[in-house]
Design a protein around this motif. Structure first.
Motif, PDB file in Angstrom:
ATOM      1  N   LEU A   1       1.143  -0.817   0.592  1.00  0.00           N
ATOM      2  CA  LEU A   1      -0.078   0.135   0.002  1.00  0.00           C
ATOM      3  C   LEU A   1       0.908   1.254  -0.013  1.00  0.00           C
ATOM      4  CD1 LEU A   1      -2.757  -0.732   2.651  1.00  0.00           C
ATOM      5  CD2 LEU A   1      -3.157  -1.133   0.327  1.00  0.00           C
ATOM      6  N   ALA A   2       2.154   1.226   0.036  1.00  0.00           N
ATOM      7  CA  ALA A   2       2.880   2.170  -0.022  1.00  0.00           C
ATOM      8  C   ALA A   2       2.830   3.290  -0.711  1.00  0.00           C
ATOM      9  CB  ALA A   2       4.676   2.181   0.862  1.00  0.00           C
ATOM     10  N   PRO A   3       2.937   2.712  -1.901  1.00  0.00           N
ATOM     11  CA  PRO A   3       3.228   3.661  -3.231  1.00  0.00           C
ATOM     12  C   PRO A   3       1.820   4.535  -3.329  1.00  0.00           C
ATOM     13  CG  PRO A   3       3.796   1.485  -3.637  1.00  0.00           C
ATOM     14  CD  PRO A   3       2.776   1.397  -2.369  1.00  0.00           C
TER      15      PRO A   3
ATOM     16  N   GLU B   1      11.074   2.669   7.962  1.00  0.00           N
ATOM     17  CA  GLU B   1       9.719   2.754   6.517  1.00  0.00           C
ATOM     18  C   GLU B   1       8.774   2.836   7.147  1.00  0.00           C
ATOM     19  OE1 GLU B   1       9.035  -0.192   2.965  1.00  0.00           O
ATOM     20  OE2 GLU B   1       9.718  -0.946   3.823  1.00  0.00           O
ATOM     21  N   ILE B   2       8.736   2.748   7.685  1.00  0.00           N
ATOM     22  CA  ILE B   2       7.058   2.229   8.493  1.00  0.00           C
ATOM     23  C   ILE B   2       6.981   4.469   9.500  1.00  0.00           C
ATOM     24  CG2 ILE B   2       5.675   1.961  10.638  1.00  0.00           C
ATOM     25  CD1 ILE B   2       5.300   0.117   7.939  1.00  0.00           C
ATOM     26  N   SER B   3       8.743   4.947   9.801  1.00  0.00           N
ATOM     27  CA  SER B   3       8.641   5.499  10.982  1.00  0.00           C
ATOM     28  C   SER B   3       8.216   6.601   9.096  1.00  0.00           C
ATOM     29  CB  SER B   3       9.799   6.001  11.161  1.00  0.00           C
ATOM     30  OG  SER B   3       9.805   7.014  11.285  1.00  0.00           O
ATOM     31  N   SER B   4       8.795   6.579   8.199  1.00  0.00           N
ATOM     32  CA  SER B   4       8.824   7.172   6.663  1.00  0.00           C
ATOM     33  C   SER B   4       7.573   7.077   6.303  1.00  0.00           C
ATOM     34  CB  SER B   4       9.767   6.624   5.492  1.00  0.00           C
ATOM     35  OG  SER B   4       9.773   7.869   4.620  1.00  0.00           O
ATOM     36  N   LEU B   5       6.693   6.681   6.292  1.00  0.00           N
ATOM     37  CA  LEU B   5       5.730   6.808   5.703  1.00  0.00           C
ATOM     38  C   LEU B   5       4.672   6.862   6.649  1.00  0.00           C
ATOM     39  CD1 LEU B   5       4.663   2.249   4.429  1.00  0.00           C
ATOM     40  CD2 LEU B   5       5.277   4.590   3.013  1.00  0.00           C
ATOM     41  N   LEU B   6       4.548   6.271   7.718  1.00  0.00           N
ATOM     42  CA  LEU B   6       3.912   7.639   8.960  1.00  0.00           C
ATOM     43  C   LEU B   6       3.834   8.698   8.489  1.00  0.00           C
ATOM     44  CD1 LEU B   6       1.528   7.145  10.821  1.00  0.00           C
ATOM     45  CD2 LEU B   6       4.068   7.158  12.941  1.00  0.00           C
ATOM     46  N   LYS B   7       4.887   9.546   8.777  1.00  0.00           N
ATOM     47  CA  LYS B   7       5.459  10.988   8.915  1.00  0.00           C
ATOM     48  C   LYS B   7       4.826  11.448   7.392  1.00  0.00           C
ATOM     49  CE  LYS B   7      10.089  10.863  11.318  1.00  0.00           C
ATOM     50  NZ  LYS B   7      10.998  11.163  11.056  1.00  0.00           N
TER      51      LYS B   7
ATOM     52  N   ASP C   1      -4.943   4.438  11.532  1.00  0.00           N
ATOM     53  CA  ASP C   1      -4.622   4.022  12.885  1.00  0.00           C
ATOM     54  C   ASP C   1      -4.246   2.628  12.725  1.00  0.00           C
ATOM     55  OD1 ASP C   1      -7.318   5.989  14.397  1.00  0.00           O
ATOM     56  OD2 ASP C   1      -8.168   4.238  13.770  1.00  0.00           O
ATOM     57  N   ALA C   2      -4.192   1.866  11.458  1.00  0.00           N
ATOM     58  CA  ALA C   2      -3.011   0.513  11.510  1.00  0.00           C
ATOM     59  C   ALA C   2      -1.265   0.775  11.651  1.00  0.00           C
ATOM     60  CB  ALA C   2      -3.407  -0.407  10.154  1.00  0.00           C
ATOM     61  N   LEU C   3      -1.354   2.036  10.449  1.00  0.00           N
ATOM     62  CA  LEU C   3       0.066   2.547  10.699  1.00  0.00           C
ATOM     63  C   LEU C   3       0.939   2.956  11.715  1.00  0.00           C
ATOM     64  CD1 LEU C   3       2.313   3.253   8.292  1.00  0.00           C
ATOM     65  CD2 LEU C   3       1.578   5.035   7.573  1.00  0.00           C
ATOM     66  N   ALA C   4      -0.467   3.657  12.420  1.00  0.00           N
ATOM     67  CA  ALA C   4       0.291   3.700  14.001  1.00  0.00           C
ATOM     68  C   ALA C   4       0.620   2.957  14.950  1.00  0.00           C
ATOM     69  CB  ALA C   4      -0.849   5.348  14.707  1.00  0.00           C
ATOM     70  N   ARG C   5      -0.616   1.980  14.681  1.00  0.00           N
ATOM     71  CA  ARG C   5      -0.037   0.377  15.319  1.00  0.00           C
ATOM     72  C   ARG C   5       1.175   0.190  14.900  1.00  0.00           C
ATOM     73  NH1 ARG C   5      -5.366  -0.457  13.850  1.00  0.00           N
ATOM     74  NH2 ARG C   5      -6.885   0.605  15.784  1.00  0.00           N
TER      75      ARG C   5
ATOM     76  N   LEU D   1      -2.197  14.570   5.516  1.00  0.00           N
ATOM     77  CA  LEU D   1      -3.480  14.281   6.141  1.00  0.00           C
ATOM     78  C   LEU D   1      -3.633  16.337   7.043  1.00  0.00           C
ATOM     79  CD1 LEU D   1      -4.212  11.660   8.057  1.00  0.00           C
ATOM     80  CD2 LEU D   1      -4.542  12.247   5.676  1.00  0.00           C
ATOM     81  N   ILE D   2      -2.402  16.675   7.259  1.00  0.00           N
ATOM     82  CA  ILE D   2      -2.332  18.257   7.714  1.00  0.00           C
ATOM     83  C   ILE D   2      -1.803  19.100   6.876  1.00  0.00           C
ATOM     84  CG2 ILE D   2      -0.661  19.928   8.725  1.00  0.00           C
ATOM     85  CD1 ILE D   2       0.575  17.291  10.948  1.00  0.00           C
ATOM     86  N   GLU D   3      -1.614  18.928   5.334  1.00  0.00           N
ATOM     87  CA  GLU D   3      -1.533  19.912   3.720  1.00  0.00           C
ATOM     88  C   GLU D   3      -3.743  19.907   3.714  1.00  0.00           C
ATOM     89  OE1 GLU D   3       0.203  20.035  -0.635  1.00  0.00           O
ATOM     90  OE2 GLU D   3       0.519  18.304   1.448  1.00  0.00           O
ATOM     91  N   LYS D   4      -4.185  18.869   3.960  1.00  0.00           N
ATOM     92  CA  LYS D   4      -5.863  19.220   3.312  1.00  0.00           C
ATOM     93  C   LYS D   4      -6.463  19.645   4.457  1.00  0.00           C
ATOM     94  CE  LYS D   4      -9.174  15.883   2.688  1.00  0.00           C
ATOM     95  NZ  LYS D   4      -9.322  14.070   2.361  1.00  0.00           N
ATOM     96  N   GLU D   5      -5.725  19.730   5.533  1.00  0.00           N
ATOM     97  CA  GLU D   5      -6.606  20.619   7.043  1.00  0.00           C
ATOM     98  C   GLU D   5      -6.310  22.241   6.817  1.00  0.00           C
ATOM     99  OE1 GLU D   5      -5.852  17.379  11.187  1.00  0.00           O
ATOM    100  OE2 GLU D   5      -4.428  18.908  10.881  1.00  0.00           O
ATOM    101  N   GLN D   6      -5.265  21.669   6.218  1.00  0.00           N
ATOM    102  CA  GLN D   6      -4.850  23.404   6.291  1.00  0.00           C
ATOM    103  C   GLN D   6      -5.730  23.876   4.764  1.00  0.00           C
ATOM    104  OE1 GLN D   6      -0.403  23.148   6.136  1.00  0.00           O
ATOM    105  NE2 GLN D   6      -0.200  23.394   7.726  1.00  0.00           N
ATOM    106  N   ALA D   7      -5.869  23.113   3.624  1.00  0.00           N
ATOM    107  CA  ALA D   7      -6.700  23.486   2.296  1.00  0.00           C
ATOM    108  C   ALA D   7      -8.465  23.631   3.487  1.00  0.00           C
ATOM    109  CB  ALA D   7      -5.979  22.421   1.453  1.00  0.00           C
ATOM    110  N   THR D   8      -8.624  22.609   3.915  1.00  0.00           N
ATOM    111  CA  THR D   8     -10.122  22.370   3.762  1.00  0.00           C
ATOM    112  C   THR D   8     -10.285  23.760   4.982  1.00  0.00           C
ATOM    113  OG1 THR D   8      -9.905  20.642   5.148  1.00  0.00           O
ATOM    114  CG2 THR D   8     -10.028  20.403   2.817  1.00  0.00           C
ATOM    115  N   GLY D   9      -9.000  23.614   6.416  1.00  0.00           N
ATOM    116  CA  GLY D   9     -10.175  24.166   7.439  1.00  0.00           C
ATOM    117  C   GLY D   9     -10.257  23.743   8.031  1.00  0.00           C
TER     118      GLY D   9
END
Length: 415
Positions: free
Chosen positions: A341-343, A378-384, A365-369, A390-398
């Motif tokens: 799923l990483a790609p 690799e997991i740390s990079s995917l999580l970051k 949720d699964a990635l955080a666990r 998601l933060i970028e989307k938050e900023q775009a949508t408010g």
């Protein structure tokens, strides 16, 4: 010196837990992390995201204080048994057949929710309101110490599970029914996953409140025991356990979680073992979840199944099984599934059908666990990268992302 400092930190957390911790063992929630979050909220050192999430949690809990307790008795469609105490829902992807005058039997449109299946005429929406409400209220009580939240959460649990006039019977014989079909469906067991996800940890939190007694715990434990018995001994339960997709994973999650909570470690261990072995049938050599990619919401269901499997892996930790690093003889593993799923997180297009598009939130949720229990670069990079997306989307949508908000209160990601 380092050992002394480490001991001092552990002792401080122990004292905090002892003062306002759990009287029983938590299952999916990490009590140590919750204690750290609580401490930071109280001393004003919590991150801005965590503070915002806490305010939103309290606002939600305040609204819940005045709602009517959900109960299975409020549905308007009576189950085939004739008893409203029996839970009833209608499968969401089924629609009236337009080629037949009465629409029966209904036909399946995978991934397309029929709004008529999600009304108050049946119980699924109420079950979600109950479990979601109990989760919010119990967390609000834990962080704030306000007994009003414990009282309401306890009241909702008693209404749904304990009171003779309003309780649900401990089975899902009529869950995800389909109009025009008389046969009962094992897929309806999926509806019960929120019970396993919420009730054990809520009871653990509420056990500190005067509004929840040991007698209440004994009664709800009996309900859960009867439910596990039905899950493991009924034909529907046995059928669901033998599926090769997310339904089987969520079945094993329910049994494993509730068995662990009820003190039946052998049964919990059996379920974790079966979940580990199921990777052989669920994954191909690339890590592709073969049964999930056949769906019209293939990315979502691939993430959804990993949500179940990583939740089972958390139970595995408590019964001496390391599912995080488990590999089949052919090298299939949770990590292999994440790599497939990483790609998408790295910006590539998902090669299969998903009629609603791909949403990184579905994997959070699964990635955080995985990042906590099987950390790797690799997991740390995917999580970051996922958090950044998601933060970028938050900023775009408010609009704040609900998954990030939840994780900011229940995980160490934003401490």
């Amino acid at each position: 010196m380092l050992k002394v400092e480490k001991f001092t930190c552990v002792l401080a957390l122990f004292m905090l837990l002892n003062a306002k911790g759990f009287s029983t063992v938590s299952i999916q929630l990490d009590s140590m992390v919750l204690a750290k979050v609580k401490q930071k909220l109280h001393d004003g050192t919590a991150s801005e995201r965590t503070q915002i999430a806490y305010k939103a949690l309290i606002a939600s809990a305040n609204k819940l204080l005045s709602i009517k307790n959900p109960t299975v008795m409020d549905k308007t469609i009576v189950p085939p048994s004739g008893n409203k105490h029996d839970y009833l829902s209608i499968s969401r992807y089924w629609w009236p057949n337009p080629e037949v005058s009465n629409g029966l039997p209904w036909i399946r449109k995978d991934g397309e929710t029929n709004p008529d299946t999600q009304t108050d005429a049946v119980d699924r929406k109420r079950l979600g309101t109950m479990t979601g409400g109990v989760k919010s209220l119990s967390l609000a009580y834990y962080f704030s110490g306000d007994e009003r939240y414990a009282e309401k959460a306890a009241s909702m649990l008693k209404t749904w599970f304990l009171d003779d006039t309003t309780r649900m019977h401990p089975h899902l014989e009529y869950a995800q029914s389909v109009p025009g079909y008389s046969k009962r469906r094992s897929s309806g067991i999926l509806d019960g996953k929120s019970i396993a996800a919420v009730v054990p940890d809520a009871v653990a939190i509420l056990s500190k409140s005067a509004h929840w007694t040991q007698n209440d715990t004994q009664k709800i434990n009996q309900w859960l025991t009867d439910y596990v018995t039905w899950l493991t001994e009924s034909n529907l339960g046995k059928t669901e356990n033998n599926q090769n997709n997310n339904h089987a994973s969520w079945y094993k999650y329910q049994v494993a979680t509730l068995a662990l909570y009820l003190g039946n470690k052998p049964l919990a261990k059996d379920m974790v073992n079966l979940a580990q072995q199921s990777l052989e049938q669920q994954l191909d050599a690339e890590g592709k979840q073969t049964h999930e990619i056949a769906r019209t919401r293939s990315f979502f269901y691939s993430c959804y199944n990993l949500d179940a499997l990583t939740s089972i892996a958390m139970v595995g930790d408590k019964v001496g099984l390391d599912m995080w690093n488990y590999k089949t003889k052919d090298g299939k593993s949770l990590m292999l599934a994440f790599k497939y799923l990483a790609p998408v997180i790295n910006g590539e297009a998902w090669p299969y059908t998903d009629i609603h598009g791909t949403d990184v939130s579905d994997l959070m949720d699964a990635l955080a666990r995985m990042s906590v229990y099987a950390p790797s670069k690799e997991i740390s990079s995917l999580l970051k990268k996922s958090i950044a997306i998601l933060i970028e989307k938050e900023q775009a949508t408010g609009k704040k992302n609900e998954d990030l908000q939840s994780l900011s209160l229940t995980s160490s990601l934003f401490l």
